[in-house]
Motif scaffolding. Structure first.
Motif, PDB file in Angstrom:
ATOM      1  N   ALA A 127       1.645   9.703   3.596  1.00  0.00           N
ATOM      2  CA  ALA A 127       0.994   8.439   3.272  1.00  0.00           C
ATOM      3  C   ALA A 127       1.914   7.273   3.598  1.00  0.00           C
ATOM      4  O   ALA A 127       1.488   6.256   4.157  1.00  0.00           O
ATOM      5  CB  ALA A 127       0.599   8.416   1.795  1.00  0.00           C
ATOM      6  N   LEU A 128       3.189   7.412   3.263  1.00  0.00           N
ATOM      7  CA  LEU A 128       4.154   6.357   3.558  1.00  0.00           C
ATOM      8  C   LEU A 128       4.302   6.172   5.061  1.00  0.00           C
ATOM      9  O   LEU A 128       4.336   5.048   5.558  1.00  0.00           O
ATOM     10  CB  LEU A 128       5.513   6.679   2.923  1.00  0.00           C
ATOM     11  CG  LEU A 128       6.609   5.645   3.130  1.00  0.00           C
ATOM     12  CD1 LEU A 128       6.170   4.282   2.624  1.00  0.00           C
ATOM     13  CD2 LEU A 128       7.883   6.075   2.436  1.00  0.00           C
ATOM     14  N   ARG A 176       2.059   6.821   7.354  1.00  0.00           N
ATOM     15  CA  ARG A 176       0.847   6.166   7.847  1.00  0.00           C
ATOM     16  C   ARG A 176       0.876   4.676   7.524  1.00  0.00           C
ATOM     17  O   ARG A 176       0.508   3.846   8.353  1.00  0.00           O
ATOM     18  CB  ARG A 176      -0.400   6.818   7.248  1.00  0.00           C
ATOM     19  CG  ARG A 176      -0.741   8.169   7.832  1.00  0.00           C
ATOM     20  CD  ARG A 176      -2.131   8.625   7.420  1.00  0.00           C
ATOM     21  NE  ARG A 176      -2.318   8.656   5.974  1.00  0.00           N
ATOM     22  CZ  ARG A 176      -2.067   9.694   5.194  1.00  0.00           C
ATOM     23  NH1 ARG A 176      -1.610  10.801   5.727  1.00  0.00           N
ATOM     24  NH2 ARG A 176      -2.273   9.633   3.890  1.00  0.00           N
ATOM     25  N   ALA A 177       1.296   4.353   6.300  1.00  0.00           N
ATOM     26  CA  ALA A 177       1.350   2.948   5.895  1.00  0.00           C
ATOM     27  C   ALA A 177       2.338   2.178   6.760  1.00  0.00           C
ATOM     28  O   ALA A 177       2.063   1.048   7.182  1.00  0.00           O
ATOM     29  CB  ALA A 177       1.728   2.841   4.422  1.00  0.00           C
ATOM     30  N   SER A 207       1.316  -0.758   9.256  1.00  0.00           N
ATOM     31  CA  SER A 207       1.931  -2.068   9.043  1.00  0.00           C
ATOM     32  C   SER A 207       2.600  -2.567  10.318  1.00  0.00           C
ATOM     33  O   SER A 207       2.454  -3.736  10.696  1.00  0.00           O
ATOM     34  CB  SER A 207       2.947  -1.990   7.909  1.00  0.00           C
ATOM     35  OG  SER A 207       3.615  -3.203   7.751  1.00  0.00           O
ATOM     36  N   LYS A 210      -7.421  -0.585   1.158  1.00  0.00           N
ATOM     37  CA  LYS A 210      -6.808   0.613   1.729  1.00  0.00           C
ATOM     38  C   LYS A 210      -5.288   0.481   1.757  1.00  0.00           C
ATOM     39  O   LYS A 210      -4.563   1.407   1.413  1.00  0.00           O
ATOM     40  CB  LYS A 210      -7.337   0.846   3.143  1.00  0.00           C
ATOM     41  CG  LYS A 210      -6.847   2.117   3.785  1.00  0.00           C
ATOM     42  CD  LYS A 210      -7.469   2.314   5.146  1.00  0.00           C
ATOM     43  CE  LYS A 210      -6.965   3.577   5.798  1.00  0.00           C
ATOM     44  NZ  LYS A 210      -7.495   3.754   7.138  1.00  0.00           N
ATOM     45  N   GLY A 211      -4.807  -0.691   2.127  1.00  0.00           N
ATOM     46  CA  GLY A 211      -3.367  -0.933   2.153  1.00  0.00           C
ATOM     47  C   GLY A 211      -2.763  -0.820   0.774  1.00  0.00           C
ATOM     48  O   GLY A 211      -1.682  -0.252   0.595  1.00  0.00           O
ATOM     49  N   ASN A 212      -3.448  -1.358  -0.228  1.00  0.00           N
ATOM     50  CA  ASN A 212      -2.951  -1.256  -1.599  1.00  0.00           C
ATOM     51  C   ASN A 212      -2.918   0.182  -2.072  1.00  0.00           C
ATOM     52  O   ASN A 212      -1.999   0.601  -2.763  1.00  0.00           O
ATOM     53  CB  ASN A 212      -3.805  -2.104  -2.559  1.00  0.00           C
ATOM     54  CG  ASN A 212      -3.552  -3.581  -2.400  1.00  0.00           C
ATOM     55  OD1 ASN A 212      -2.489  -3.970  -1.913  1.00  0.00           O
ATOM     56  ND2 ASN A 212      -4.509  -4.403  -2.784  1.00  0.00           N
ATOM     57  N   LEU A 257      -2.488   2.818  -0.185  1.00  0.00           N
ATOM     58  CA  LEU A 257      -1.369   3.479   0.477  1.00  0.00           C
ATOM     59  C   LEU A 257      -0.060   3.107  -0.195  1.00  0.00           C
ATOM     60  O   LEU A 257       0.818   3.938  -0.376  1.00  0.00           O
ATOM     61  CB  LEU A 257      -1.328   3.107   1.963  1.00  0.00           C
ATOM     62  CG  LEU A 257      -2.412   3.731   2.839  1.00  0.00           C
ATOM     63  CD1 LEU A 257      -2.321   3.189   4.256  1.00  0.00           C
ATOM     64  CD2 LEU A 257      -2.331   5.235   2.833  1.00  0.00           C
ATOM     65  N   LYS A 258       0.074   1.846  -0.580  1.00  0.00           N
ATOM     66  CA  LYS A 258       1.302   1.440  -1.262  1.00  0.00           C
ATOM     67  C   LYS A 258       1.436   2.149  -2.593  1.00  0.00           C
ATOM     68  O   LYS A 258       2.519   2.572  -2.976  1.00  0.00           O
ATOM     69  CB  LYS A 258       1.326  -0.078  -1.468  1.00  0.00           C
ATOM     70  CG  LYS A 258       1.637  -0.830  -0.198  1.00  0.00           C
ATOM     71  CD  LYS A 258       1.703  -2.312  -0.443  1.00  0.00           C
ATOM     72  CE  LYS A 258       1.969  -3.044   0.871  1.00  0.00           C
ATOM     73  NZ  LYS A 258       2.008  -4.482   0.668  1.00  0.00           N
ATOM     74  N   THR A 285       4.631   4.052  -1.145  1.00  0.00           N
ATOM     75  CA  THR A 285       5.482   3.132  -0.411  1.00  0.00           C
ATOM     76  C   THR A 285       6.424   2.457  -1.369  1.00  0.00           C
ATOM     77  O   THR A 285       6.102   2.219  -2.518  1.00  0.00           O
ATOM     78  CB  THR A 285       4.646   2.066   0.330  1.00  0.00           C
ATOM     79  OG1 THR A 285       3.873   1.360  -0.626  1.00  0.00           O
ATOM     80  CG2 THR A 285       3.761   2.678   1.388  1.00  0.00           C
TER      81      THR A 285
END
Length: 142
Positions: free
Chosen positions: A12-13, A15-16, A20, A43-45, A47-48, A52
């Motif tokens: 996940a990290l 991909r994020a 980014s 979606k970004g949140n 992933l974080k 992240t």
């Protein structure tokens, strides 16, 4: 954490970070959308939240090159951690294989000893029966 959860977090990290970096490149080149849609933000949140670790100072803005370098460093760290974890898992698998092999050998020895004892007991009974039969014949003769 279990190995699977850590791997999911790492993926996940990664991909994020990749997303980014791609977004930053598109924005800086003017080829991508300047504003993210609400879905992209959610979606970004997510992933974080999944793993992240934004260690940027909130008061300072990093340049694109600095952000890329930071993301690449994080990605390299993830890869290094994954390699180290795989080495540890390989060592554990090897130790388990050795332990199972030793247990198997020990069980074979136990079974062989038991079989050897059965054969000795059988011969002893047979010898005793022969001795009794011989003694009975001697008594009939006498």
């Amino acid at each position: 954490k279990t190995r699977e959860v850590r791997m999911e977090d790492d993926e996940a990290l990664a991909r994020a970070i990749a997303a980014s970096l791609e977004d930053q490149k598109q924005v800086s080149q003017g080829t991508g959308p300047q504003q993210k849609s609400e879905e992209d933000l959610v979606k970004g949140n997510e992933l974080k939240k999944e793993g992240t670790e934004a260690k940027e100072d909130k008061g300072t803005k990093l340049s694109l090159e600095e952000r890329e370098a930071l993301m690449k460093t994080k990605l390299e760290e993830l890869k290094r951690r994954k390699v180290e974890e795989e080495k540890v898992m390989e060592r554990q698998r090897e130790l388990e294989r050795i332990r199972v092999g030793k247990e198997t050998i020990q069980q074979k020895r136990i079974l062989e000893d038991q079989e050897r004892q059965r054969v000795l007991d059988f011969r002893k009974r047979e010898k005793e029966e022969n001795r009794r039969a011989k003694q009975a014949v001697m008594e009939q003769i006498a």
